[in-house]
Design a protein around this motif. Structure first.
Motif, mmCIF file in Angstrom:
data_model
loop_
_atom_site.group_PDB
_atom_site.id
_atom_site.type_symbol
_atom_site.label_atom_id
_atom_site.label_comp_id
_atom_site.label_asym_id
_atom_site.label_seq_id
_atom_site.Cartn_x
_atom_site.Cartn_y
_atom_site.Cartn_z
ATOM 1 N N ALA A 110 0.977 -1.411 -0.292
ATOM 2 C CA ALA A 110 0.121 0.111 -0.013
ATOM 3 C C ALA A 110 0.752 1.226 -0.036
ATOM 4 C CB ALA A 110 -0.983 0.052 1.140
ATOM 5 N N GLN A 111 1.841 1.173 0.622
ATOM 6 C CA GLN A 111 2.845 2.532 0.785
ATOM 7 C C GLN A 111 3.560 2.643 -0.858
ATOM 8 O OE1 GLN A 111 6.732 1.860 0.887
ATOM 9 N NE2 GLN A 111 6.426 4.001 0.042
ATOM 10 N N GLN A 112 4.059 1.482 -1.354
ATOM 11 C CA GLN A 112 4.487 1.441 -2.631
ATOM 12 C C GLN A 112 3.402 2.384 -3.617
ATOM 13 O OE1 GLN A 112 5.668 -2.298 -3.357
ATOM 14 N NE2 GLN A 112 7.673 -2.141 -2.014
ATOM 15 N N ALA A 113 2.050 1.725 -3.603
ATOM 16 C CA ALA A 113 1.166 2.239 -4.254
ATOM 17 C C ALA A 113 1.098 3.983 -4.217
ATOM 18 C CB ALA A 113 -0.097 1.524 -4.349
ATOM 19 N N LEU A 114 0.979 4.200 -2.814
ATOM 20 C CA LEU A 114 0.609 5.440 -2.452
ATOM 21 C C LEU A 114 1.999 6.490 -2.998
ATOM 22 C CD1 LEU A 114 -0.731 7.908 -0.965
ATOM 23 C CD2 LEU A 114 0.528 7.005 0.919
ATOM 24 N N GLY A 115 3.183 5.679 -2.866
ATOM 25 C CA GLY A 115 4.274 6.711 -3.195
ATOM 26 C C GLY A 115 4.298 6.734 -5.051
ATOM 27 N N ARG A 116 3.951 5.566 -5.636
ATOM 28 C CA ARG A 116 3.790 5.853 -6.881
ATOM 29 C C ARG A 116 2.617 7.030 -7.601
ATOM 30 N NH1 ARG A 116 4.854 0.077 -6.752
ATOM 31 N NH2 ARG A 116 2.521 -0.059 -6.944
ATOM 32 N N ALA A 117 1.342 6.683 -6.809
ATOM 33 C CA ALA A 117 0.511 7.855 -7.083
ATOM 34 C C ALA A 117 0.942 9.258 -6.692
ATOM 35 C CB ALA A 117 -0.812 7.336 -6.462
ATOM 36 N N ALA A 118 1.469 9.448 -5.513
ATOM 37 C CA ALA A 118 1.852 10.711 -5.234
ATOM 38 C C ALA A 118 3.008 11.362 -5.962
ATOM 39 C CB ALA A 118 2.394 10.841 -3.769
ATOM 40 N N PHE A 119 3.981 10.311 -6.625
ATOM 41 C CA PHE A 119 4.959 11.046 -7.335
ATOM 42 C C PHE A 119 4.186 11.178 -8.941
ATOM 43 C CE2 PHE A 119 8.963 9.824 -9.778
ATOM 44 C CZ PHE A 119 9.449 10.977 -9.923
ATOM 45 N N ALA A 120 3.395 10.604 -9.503
ATOM 46 C CA ALA A 120 2.849 10.889 -10.510
ATOM 47 C C ALA A 120 1.974 12.138 -10.460
ATOM 48 C CB ALA A 120 1.750 9.917 -11.244
ATOM 49 N N PHE A 121 1.388 12.320 -9.433
ATOM 50 C CA PHE A 121 0.415 13.473 -9.194
ATOM 51 C C PHE A 121 1.320 14.470 -8.940
ATOM 52 C CE2 PHE A 121 -1.174 16.569 -5.735
ATOM 53 C CZ PHE A 121 -2.197 16.920 -6.230
ATOM 54 N N ASP A 122 2.428 14.462 -8.335
ATOM 55 C CA ASP A 122 3.428 15.816 -8.457
ATOM 56 C C ASP A 122 3.994 16.171 -9.815
ATOM 57 O OD1 ASP A 122 3.171 15.819 -5.781
ATOM 58 O OD2 ASP A 122 4.960 15.039 -5.011
ATOM 59 N N GLY A 123 4.429 15.368 -10.520
ATOM 60 C CA GLY A 123 4.746 15.330 -11.849
ATOM 61 C C GLY A 123 3.700 15.999 -12.663
ATOM 62 N N LEU A 124 2.317 15.647 -12.722
ATOM 63 C CA LEU A 124 1.207 16.351 -13.521
ATOM 64 C C LEU A 124 0.772 17.672 -12.972
ATOM 65 C CD1 LEU A 124 -1.326 13.249 -13.696
ATOM 66 C CD2 LEU A 124 0.266 14.122 -15.375
ATOM 67 N N VAL A 125 1.121 18.115 -11.792
ATOM 68 C CA VAL A 125 1.050 19.607 -11.042
ATOM 69 C C VAL A 125 2.088 20.261 -11.793
ATOM 70 C CG1 VAL A 125 0.764 20.770 -9.094
ATOM 71 C CG2 VAL A 125 -0.504 18.647 -9.267
ATOM 72 N N VAL A 126 3.233 19.728 -11.564
ATOM 73 C CA VAL A 126 4.293 20.724 -11.945
ATOM 74 C C VAL A 126 4.138 21.142 -13.335
ATOM 75 C CG1 VAL A 126 6.819 20.824 -12.162
ATOM 76 C CG2 VAL A 126 5.960 19.955 -9.885
ATOM 77 N N MET A 127 4.154 19.877 -14.251
ATOM 78 C CA MET A 127 4.026 20.183 -15.526
ATOM 79 C C MET A 127 2.652 21.149 -16.016
ATOM 80 S SD MET A 127 5.061 16.373 -17.032
ATOM 81 C CE MET A 127 6.428 15.675 -16.652
ATOM 82 N N GLY A 128 1.719 21.120 -15.254
ATOM 83 C CA GLY A 128 0.547 21.979 -15.455
ATOM 84 C C GLY A 128 0.740 23.073 -15.354
ATOM 85 N N TYR A 129 1.372 23.585 -14.090
ATOM 86 C CA TYR A 129 2.006 24.986 -13.830
ATOM 87 C C TYR A 129 2.929 25.430 -15.049
ATOM 88 C CZ TYR A 129 0.156 25.636 -9.103
ATOM 89 O OH TYR A 129 -0.699 25.707 -8.234
ATOM 90 N N VAL A 130 3.807 24.466 -15.509
ATOM 91 C CA VAL A 130 4.808 25.063 -16.589
ATOM 92 C C VAL A 130 3.930 25.159 -17.675
ATOM 93 C CG1 VAL A 130 6.707 24.214 -17.977
ATOM 94 C CG2 VAL A 130 6.564 23.915 -15.550
ATOM 95 N N TRP A 131 2.636 24.504 -18.015
ATOM 96 C CA TRP A 131 2.115 24.627 -19.244
ATOM 97 C C TRP A 131 1.483 25.888 -19.197
ATOM 98 C CZ3 TRP A 131 2.043 21.929 -23.580
ATOM 99 C CH2 TRP A 131 0.970 22.038 -24.801
ATOM 100 N N LEU A 132 0.694 26.056 -18.240
ATOM 101 C CA LEU A 132 -0.221 27.367 -17.993
ATOM 102 C C LEU A 132 0.597 28.576 -18.077
ATOM 103 C CD1 LEU A 132 -2.677 26.323 -15.074
ATOM 104 C CD2 LEU A 132 -3.317 26.732 -17.397
#
Length: 283
Positions: free
Chosen positions: A70-92
């Motif tokens: 469960a911790q590994q799944a949470l870590g992967r999801a959180a890492f992907a979430f951070d990547g999408l948010v950061v790239m979203g700001y750069v795109w905007l």
């Protein structure tokens, strides 16, 4: 600390970093000017709200995680979430002039290295390199300019440098942690061997020592009443038991020295080896 607890602790600290990002965005969005439309500014506020809500969800999930999977799944999801948010700001904020928001992409290889060491940094680098292709086309379209190869190469190159540095440091920290954990295990094993060694020594030495003490006390207290033959028997017994005791001590010291030489850095090993070397010339 186990890898499971270490990962949960890291996840908790990343939530604090996200809150800093939320506060920073809340301050910067209204003070920035030159938005091409109100929709872009609204999208920036919406992305900030997503960051805050997502971070709140991750923070709550950390407290409910009980298994490593469960911790590994949470870590992967959180890492992907951070990547999408950061790239979203750069795109905007591609409309910026000068265009500087791409610098927040450098957060991703740092986070990847902290989470997954070398493979995390490489994954983040690959994601940034792939994302910045359409991003550079997007910037070129907004500014009616050609694809900026120099900016693309610079951003990806600096990201690669940060990823390599962070990954090297993370691998070094991980190796030191493993070394400390191994040393702790070895010290615990040496403590167990020390206790066993002392118990065996006490048991094995007690027999000959008791016989020697009994023989010496008998000769001392009853010498006048002992015949010459009986006195010789007692002295021979003391002599034999003394030699047996000396051989036993030599064997124990040799065994202890061989065992502890496998971890010569431990204090017990150094003491045992020193005792063995001191005892040997006297035999």
């Amino acid at each position: 600390m186990s890898d499971f607890k270490h990962a949960l602790g890291l996840e908790q600290w990343v939530t604090y970093v996200r809150w800093i990002g939320v506060l920073l965005a809340t301050f910067l969005i209204p003070v920035r000017s030159g938005y091409p439309s109100t929709e872009v500014e609204a999208a920036a506020w919406g992305l900030t709200a997503i960051l805050a809500l997502g971070n709140l969800a991750v923070w709550g999930a950390v407290g409910r995680v009980r298994t490593e999977s469960a911790q590994q799944a949470l870590g992967r999801a959180a890492f992907a979430f951070d990547g999408l948010v950061v790239m979203g700001y750069v795109w905007l904020y591609a409309h910026e002039d000068p265009y500087l928001t791409w610098a927040v992409l450098f957060v991703l290889p740092l986070e990847g290295a902290l989470r997954y060491r070398m493979r995390g940094a490489i994954a983040a680098l690959a994601g940034v390199a792939a994302f910045f292709v359409p991003q550079t086309f997007h910037v070129a379209q907004i500014h009616s300019a050609p694809f900026d190869v120099a900016t693309y190469a610079f951003v990806v190159g600096v990201t690669a440098l940060i990823a390599a540095t962070a990954a090297t440091m993370a691998e070094g920290w991980h190796q030191r942690e493993e070394s400390h954990a191994l040393q702790s295990t070895q010290l615990a094993e040496l403590d167990r061997l020390k206790d066993r060694y002392l118990a065996v020594t006490t048991h094995e030495i007690r027999g000959p020592l008791t016989a020697i003490m009994t023989g010496v006390d008998t000769v001392r207290t009853r010498r006048a009443r002992l015949s010459e033959e009986r006195l010789d028997e007692m002295l021979n017994m003391v002599s034999q038991q003394s030699r047996q005791l000396a051989r036993l001590v030599d064997d124990l010291m040799l065994s202890a020295g061989r065992t502890c030489s496998r971890s010569s850095s431990s204090p017990f090993a150094a003491r045992s080896t020193g005792i063995a070397s001191f005892r040997s010339p006297a035999t």
